[in-house]
Design a protein around this motif. Structure first.
Motif, PDB file in Angstrom:
ATOM      1  N   ILE A 160      14.719  -7.715   5.579  1.00 39.84           N
ATOM      2  CA  ILE A 160      15.099  -6.248   5.101  1.00 39.84           C
ATOM      3  C   ILE A 160      13.699  -5.527   5.828  1.00 39.84           C
ATOM      4  N   LYS A 161      14.007  -4.407   6.902  1.00 40.10           N
ATOM      5  CA  LYS A 161      13.180  -3.633   7.554  1.00 40.10           C
ATOM      6  C   LYS A 161      12.702  -2.390   6.660  1.00 40.10           C
ATOM      7  N   LEU A 162      11.549  -2.290   6.531  1.00 41.14           N
ATOM      8  CA  LEU A 162      10.906  -0.957   5.783  1.00 41.14           C
ATOM      9  C   LEU A 162       9.975  -0.032   6.591  1.00 41.14           C
ATOM     10  N   ASN A 163      10.191   1.017   6.569  1.00 38.34           N
ATOM     11  CA  ASN A 163       9.018   2.044   7.100  1.00 38.34           C
ATOM     12  C   ASN A 163       8.030   2.384   6.096  1.00 38.34           C
ATOM     13  N   PHE A 164       7.079   2.945   6.598  1.00 38.08           N
ATOM     14  CA  PHE A 164       5.765   2.879   5.915  1.00 38.08           C
ATOM     15  C   PHE A 164       6.200   3.811   4.458  1.00 38.08           C
ATOM     16  N   GLU A 165       7.031   4.719   4.632  1.00 41.92           N
ATOM     17  CA  GLU A 165       7.234   5.647   3.422  1.00 41.92           C
ATOM     18  C   GLU A 165       7.941   4.884   2.335  1.00 41.92           C
ATOM     19  N   GLU A 166       8.867   4.068   2.795  1.00 42.08           N
ATOM     20  CA  GLU A 166       9.641   3.036   1.881  1.00 42.08           C
ATOM     21  C   GLU A 166       8.640   2.079   1.235  1.00 42.08           C
ATOM     22  N   ILE A 167       7.688   1.794   1.916  1.00 47.32           N
ATOM     23  CA  ILE A 167       6.789   0.669   1.414  1.00 47.32           C
ATOM     24  C   ILE A 167       5.830   1.289   0.623  1.00 47.32           C
ATOM     25  N   ALA A 168       5.553   2.532   0.633  1.00 46.75           N
ATOM     26  CA  ALA A 168       4.574   3.168  -0.475  1.00 46.75           C
ATOM     27  C   ALA A 168       5.204   3.796  -1.489  1.00 46.75           C
ATOM     28  N   ASN A 169       6.587   4.054  -1.506  1.00 45.31           N
ATOM     29  CA  ASN A 169       7.117   4.589  -2.625  1.00 45.31           C
ATOM     30  C   ASN A 169       8.381   3.719  -3.003  1.00 45.31           C
ATOM     31  N   GLY A 170       8.428   2.666  -2.516  1.00 42.43           N
ATOM     32  CA  GLY A 170       9.601   1.488  -3.150  1.00 42.43           C
ATOM     33  C   GLY A 170      11.020   2.152  -2.784  1.00 42.43           C
ATOM     34  N   ALA A 171      12.118   1.301  -2.504  1.00 50.66           N
ATOM     35  CA  ALA A 171      13.177   1.735  -1.844  1.00 50.66           C
ATOM     36  C   ALA A 171      14.373   0.765  -2.801  1.00 50.66           C
ATOM     37  N   THR A 172      15.517   1.131  -2.542  1.00 52.82           N
ATOM     38  CA  THR A 172      16.806   0.697  -2.781  1.00 52.82           C
ATOM     39  C   THR A 172      17.623   0.291  -1.749  1.00 52.82           C
ATOM     40  N   LYS A 173      17.764  -0.589  -1.215  1.00 57.73           N
ATOM     41  CA  LYS A 173      18.561  -1.107   0.115  1.00 57.73           C
ATOM     42  C   LYS A 173      20.071  -1.528  -0.600  1.00 57.73           C
TER      43      LYS A 173
ATOM     44  N   LYS B 168      -4.331   8.326  -0.005  1.00 60.55           N
ATOM     45  CA  LYS B 168      -3.212   8.618   1.042  1.00 60.55           C
ATOM     46  C   LYS B 168      -2.702   7.082   1.583  1.00 60.55           C
ATOM     47  N   GLY B 169      -3.227   6.144   1.246  1.00 60.30           N
ATOM     48  CA  GLY B 169      -2.560   4.711   1.556  1.00 60.30           C
ATOM     49  C   GLY B 169      -1.462   4.215   0.827  1.00 60.30           C
ATOM     50  N   PHE B 170      -1.461   2.884   0.607  1.00 58.87           N
ATOM     51  CA  PHE B 170      -0.489   2.045   0.307  1.00 58.87           C
ATOM     52  C   PHE B 170      -0.772   1.747  -1.368  1.00 58.87           C
ATOM     53  N   PRO B 171       0.063   1.566  -2.391  1.00 64.14           N
ATOM     54  CA  PRO B 171      -0.294   1.071  -3.498  1.00 64.14           C
ATOM     55  C   PRO B 171      -0.139  -0.321  -3.580  1.00 64.14           C
ATOM     56  N   ALA B 172      -0.955  -0.834  -4.630  1.00 64.12           N
ATOM     57  CA  ALA B 172      -1.023  -2.287  -4.712  1.00 64.12           C
ATOM     58  C   ALA B 172       0.236  -2.800  -5.633  1.00 64.12           C
ATOM     59  N   ILE B 173       0.641  -3.654  -5.527  1.00 64.35           N
ATOM     60  CA  ILE B 173       1.968  -4.137  -6.232  1.00 64.35           C
ATOM     61  C   ILE B 173       1.235  -4.770  -7.649  1.00 64.35           C
ATOM     62  N   ASN B 174       1.990  -4.114  -8.557  1.00 62.94           N
ATOM     63  CA  ASN B 174       1.309  -4.507 -10.262  1.00 62.94           C
ATOM     64  C   ASN B 174       0.135  -3.933 -10.636  1.00 62.94           C
ATOM     65  N   SER B 175      -0.432  -2.895  -9.962  1.00 62.06           N
ATOM     66  CA  SER B 175      -1.615  -2.543 -10.152  1.00 62.06           C
ATOM     67  C   SER B 175      -1.676  -0.804  -9.857  1.00 62.06           C
ATOM     68  N   TYR B 176      -2.767  -0.116 -10.402  1.00 63.25           N
ATOM     69  CA  TYR B 176      -2.904   1.292 -10.227  1.00 63.25           C
ATOM     70  C   TYR B 176      -3.516   1.449  -8.920  1.00 63.25           C
ATOM     71  N   GLU B 177      -4.102   0.363  -8.486  1.00 68.66           N
ATOM     72  CA  GLU B 177      -4.918   0.537  -7.169  1.00 68.66           C
ATOM     73  C   GLU B 177      -4.292   1.343  -6.236  1.00 68.66           C
ATOM     74  N   LYS B 178      -4.929   1.992  -5.353  1.00 68.67           N
ATOM     75  CA  LYS B 178      -4.066   2.733  -4.214  1.00 68.67           C
ATOM     76  C   LYS B 178      -5.206   2.947  -2.986  1.00 68.67           C
ATOM     77  N   GLY B 179      -4.636   2.498  -1.738  1.00 67.71           N
ATOM     78  CA  GLY B 179      -5.602   2.659  -0.437  1.00 67.71           C
ATOM     79  C   GLY B 179      -5.812   4.184  -0.255  1.00 67.71           C
ATOM     80  N   ASP B 180      -6.478   4.323   0.924  1.00 69.34           N
ATOM     81  CA  ASP B 180      -6.879   5.542   1.692  1.00 69.34           C
ATOM     82  C   ASP B 180      -6.301   5.716   3.098  1.00 69.34           C
ATOM     83  N   GLN B 181      -6.300   6.813   3.504  1.00 71.36           N
ATOM     84  CA  GLN B 181      -6.166   6.905   5.014  1.00 71.36           C
ATOM     85  C   GLN B 181      -7.462   7.299   5.669  1.00 71.36           C
ATOM     86  N   LEU B 182      -7.731   6.525   6.638  1.00 73.18           N
ATOM     87  CA  LEU B 182      -9.021   6.462   7.268  1.00 73.18           C
ATOM     88  C   LEU B 182      -8.614   7.234   8.713  1.00 73.18           C
ATOM     89  N   ILE B 183      -9.369   8.393   9.016  1.00 71.64           N
ATOM     90  CA  ILE B 183      -9.213   9.107  10.308  1.00 71.64           C
ATOM     91  C   ILE B 183     -10.246   8.779  11.211  1.00 71.64           C
TER      92      ILE B 183
END
Length: 381
Positions: free
Chosen positions: A128-141, A319-334
């Motif tokens: 299953i191929k996922l784009n960044f938005e689907e990875i960040a928010n979860g998806a149903t395929k 503004k990064g990705f969430p961690a699975i089974n955790s409240y942790e979330k990454g940032d966006q580095l510019i």
């Protein structure tokens, strides 16, 4: 919500393989349906223990569970909640042994009287191929899977009609045959799978014309796959019972989903963080500016202060990705990169030559920044 597998078996996260096996054996003995007739709660705990053991006894699955929790194993992990107790003992019956069942469950081996419920179907793998938005928010395929499905004509039995199935005359329906051999030590008894019915306990005298006695046909099934937020490239999820159908009513295999990440046009992934390379002109960093940058969820505006140096990193919190089974979330580095013009005309060149000797256009050390030699000294003493 599922309980922690270590809690189910009452063991620590550092438990060895032997400790896990002993713990499962203890819990399964306590809640076995034969000792808790009619107790649905005990049956559920028996199945729960089997699911916990199935994961923790497998080094690869245990590693994924330790890192990502239940989400790392797919929708329902193995899914023993949908299996009966006989299916569970067909998987793990060797852990108990005949002596255990003889002592606790009324004499003789449990397995000696158990009929095999067909041949379990094989697992299937899909990507299953996922784009960044689907990875960040979860998806149903929703996908269509070509596989073996249960035969509708015979409902998976493999027989033309009810009269087409008969009790095996060789084993009498037990699925096993016993053989007694005389040796110098005395009589030795062995129990093997019945060769006539392959452990089914029944034989088909009149085969289904659609599946030719297999109980399954090649077909297609539409499957909805719920993918949790935060998955990564190479991660595998599992959907219990969505693989190939088993032969003659055997349990279906599992569907293994391999995650692939689609490349983003502008962003790159670094663990939970997202990285963006921002190119700005020399004039913009001299005067300062406001720019629009892409993010996973759209676009965001950031301020570039006057005097910003090339290599400066701005951070967009959360503004990064969430961690699975955790409240942790990454940032966006510019990452700021100052673009140097490659072609200038005579007028532009004259202006720059006038500024060349100005002290404001001479490289100046950044306040508080350590020199190259100071950094080297810190590294090597």
């Amino acid at each position: 919500m599922k309980r922690d597998y270590y809690e189910v078996l009452s063991i620590s996260k550092s438990a060895s393989a032997d400790e896990i096996k002993k713990a499962y054996r203890k819990v399964a003995m306590q809640y076995h349906p034969d000792r808790n007739a009619g107790d649905k709660a005990a049956e559920e705990k028996f199945k729960e223990a089997a699911e916990a053991y199935e994961v923790l006894s497998d080094a690869d699955k245990r590693s994924k569970y330790d890192r990502f929790g239940h989400a790392g194993l797919g929708n329902n992990g193995r899914g023993f909640g949908n299996m009966n107790t006989e299916d569970i003992f067909s998987q793990f019956g060797d852990i108990f042994g005949d002596d255990i069942f003889g002592s606790f469950f009324g004499g003789g081996s449990r397995s000696s009287g158990r009929r095999s419920q067909g041949v379990r179907g094989s697992n299937l793998r899909v990507k299953i191929k996922l784009n960044f938005e689907e990875i960040a928010n979860g998806a149903t395929k929703t996908i269509k899977v070509k596989k073996y499905v249960s035969c509708n004509t015979c409902s998976g039995t493999g027989a033309k009609d009810k009269g087409g199935v008969q009790t095996c005359s060789t084993c009498g329906g037990s699925g096993q045959v016993r053989k007694v051999t005389n040796t110098f030590l005395g009589q030795m008894q062995t129990v093997t799978t019945c060769p006539a019915c392959n452990g089914q306990g029944t034989t088909i005298t009149s085969k289904c014309t659609s599946c030719r006695g297999e109980g399954r046909v090649y077909g297609e099934e539409t499957v909805n796959i719920d993918i949790p937020a935060g998955v990564q490239e190479g991660m595998q999820l599992s959907m219990s019972g969505k693989g190939n159908a088993g032969e003659r009513g055997g349990a279906p295999g599992d569907l293994i989903i391999l995650i692939e990440e689609e490349n983003h046009q502008y962003l790159q992934r670094d663990g939970l963080n997202v990285v963006f390379d921002l190119h700005v002109s020399f004039i913009d960093v001299v005067f300062g500016t406001q720019v629009e940058v892409p993010t996973i969820d759209g676009k965001a505006k950031i301020k570039i202060p006057a005097g910003t140096q090339s290599g400066k990193i701005f951070r967009l919190k959360g503004k990064g990705f969430p961690a699975i089974n955790s409240y942790e979330k990454g940032d966006q580095l510019i990452h700021v990169n100052v673009w140097t013009p490659q072609n200038i005309n005579a007028e532009e060149k004259a202006v720059l030559e006038k500024l060349q000797d100005s002290p404001n256009f001479k490289p100046q050390p950044v306040k508080g920044e350590k020199s190259f030699f100071e950094r080297v000294k810190e590294m090597f003493g």
